[in-house]
Design an enzyme around this catalytic site. Structure first.
Site, short mmCIF file in Angstrom:
data_model
loop_
_atom_site.label_atom_id
_atom_site.label_comp_id
_atom_site.label_asym_id
_atom_site.label_seq_id
_atom_site.Cartn_x
_atom_site.Cartn_y
_atom_site.Cartn_z
N TYR A 36 0.83 -1.20 0.00
CA TYR A 36 0.00 0.00 0.00
C TYR A 36 0.86 1.25 0.00
O TYR A 36 2.07 1.19 0.25
CB TYR A 36 -0.95 0.00 1.19
N ARG A 55 8.01 3.97 -4.76
CA ARG A 55 8.09 3.08 -3.60
C ARG A 55 7.06 1.95 -3.71
O ARG A 55 7.35 0.80 -3.35
CB ARG A 55 7.91 3.86 -2.30
N ARG A 104 -6.98 -21.76 -1.04
CA ARG A 104 -5.99 -21.16 -0.13
C ARG A 104 -4.71 -21.96 -0.23
O ARG A 104 -4.62 -23.07 0.29
CB ARG A 104 -6.52 -21.14 1.30
N HIS A 106 -0.37 -21.56 0.02
CA HIS A 106 0.77 -20.70 0.33
C HIS A 106 1.63 -20.47 -0.90
O HIS A 106 2.06 -19.35 -1.17
CB HIS A 106 1.62 -21.34 1.44
N LYS A 151 6.47 -1.90 2.13
CA LYS A 151 5.27 -1.27 2.69
C LYS A 151 4.10 -2.24 2.51
O LYS A 151 3.22 -2.07 1.66
CB LYS A 151 4.99 0.09 2.03
N GLU A 183 12.38 3.21 14.08
CA GLU A 183 11.43 4.23 13.65
C GLU A 183 10.24 4.23 14.59
O GLU A 183 10.25 3.55 15.62
CB GLU A 183 11.00 4.00 12.21
#
Length: 291
Positions: A36, A55, A104, A106, A151, A183
């Protein structure tokens, strides 16, 4: 937190946010297999558009996904959200997930249609009290995964760490790993020692913040010493000033850390210069082409 603005973008269409739907089999929902970006919009103009989407593409690449849109298409998505939500100041959240497969698994990573979602919200207000008195922060051990440079939407550790600040009636949780500053739970952290701004170097342990880069550029403009260097917990606690930075808040001074004053306990002169330069920079960009 302000209520989101009403119109969102989902897979090529603008829809009422309350009616937007994705599959429960989407890998963002099952695995947080998505990335995101959050970018402020001032006077109808996306702030640091190129840097944010560079980014985003980097994060996609780290998750072995190709860019989903060219810059021109992202610009149209942003313009559409801005126009449909009344223009003015806001922030835009963009998320790209690997998509939904029927099942589902992996691995292997499926080659399915990506899910692209974006919405807008009013920028959280930065009150005069926060600017004049600063904010409080607490420290905690950094319990996040080892690829914080991506991110990713896998933010559970950040959420729990941020709650520590809420519990202490503070604004941010400043994170330490092995006795060294990384951070904040949702911000980058800058310390000022003898007039020099210091922030930890870019690595897998921190997100390369776009607002952090703005601070570095503005420090150079202002003739303020700026160094990307390791910062120990002791240096953090003895700093003359601390300030945090993020897309939705700009910069804010931290005047109390773990219920003790930072420096003189009031916003310091270095932060004040950075804040003034940041506000001037926003006005400067408003007069330039958006993309």
């Amino acid at each position: 937190m302000a209520e989101p603005l009403p119109i969102a973008y989902l897979n090529g269409s603008y829809v009422p946010l309350r009616e937007a739907r994705v599959s429960p089999l989407d890998r963002a929902f099952l695995y947080a297999d998505s990335v995101y970006e959050v970018m402020p919009v001032y006077a109808g103009r996306v702030f640091r558009f190129r840097e944010h989407f560079e980014r985003l593409d980097r994060s996609l690449g780290e998750l072995r996904m190709r860019p989903v849109y060219a810059r021109e298409q992202w610009a149209r998505v942003c313009d559409g959200l801005i126009e449909r939500n009344g223009r003015g100041d806001m922030y835009i959240y963009v998320q790209v997930s690997r998509g939904a497969e029927y099942g589902r698994n992996h691995a292997p990573l499926p080659d399915v249609e990506r899910t692209v979602f974006a919405f807008a919200s009013a920028l959280p207000p930065v009150t005069r009290e926060r600017l004049e008195r600063g904010v409080a922060a607490v420290t905690a051990e950094d319990t996040r995964w080892s690829r914080c440079d991506i991110k990713s939407t896998a933010l559970l550790a950040n959420v729990l760490l941020k709650q520590l600040a809420v519990d202490a009636n503070a604004t941010e949780t400043i994170l330490l790993r092995g006795g060294m500053l990384t951070e904040g739970a949702s911000t980058t952290v800058h310390v000022v020692v003898a007039g020099e701004i210091r922030t930890p170097p870019k690595s897998h342990s921190i997100l390369s913040g776009t607002t952090r880069d703005v601070v570095s550029e503005l420090a150079a403009r202002e003739g303020l010493p700026f160094r990307s260097t390791a910062v120990s917990a002791e240096e953090l606690r003895r700093a003359d000033e601390i300030f945090i930075a993020a897309a939705t808040i700009g910069t804010l001074p931290v005047t109390r850390l773990d219920d003790r004053p930072v420096g003189a306990g009031v916003p310091g002169p270095v932060w004040k210069r950075i804040y003034a330069a940041y506000e001037a920079y926003k006005r400067e960009l408003a007069a330039t082409p958006a993309y």
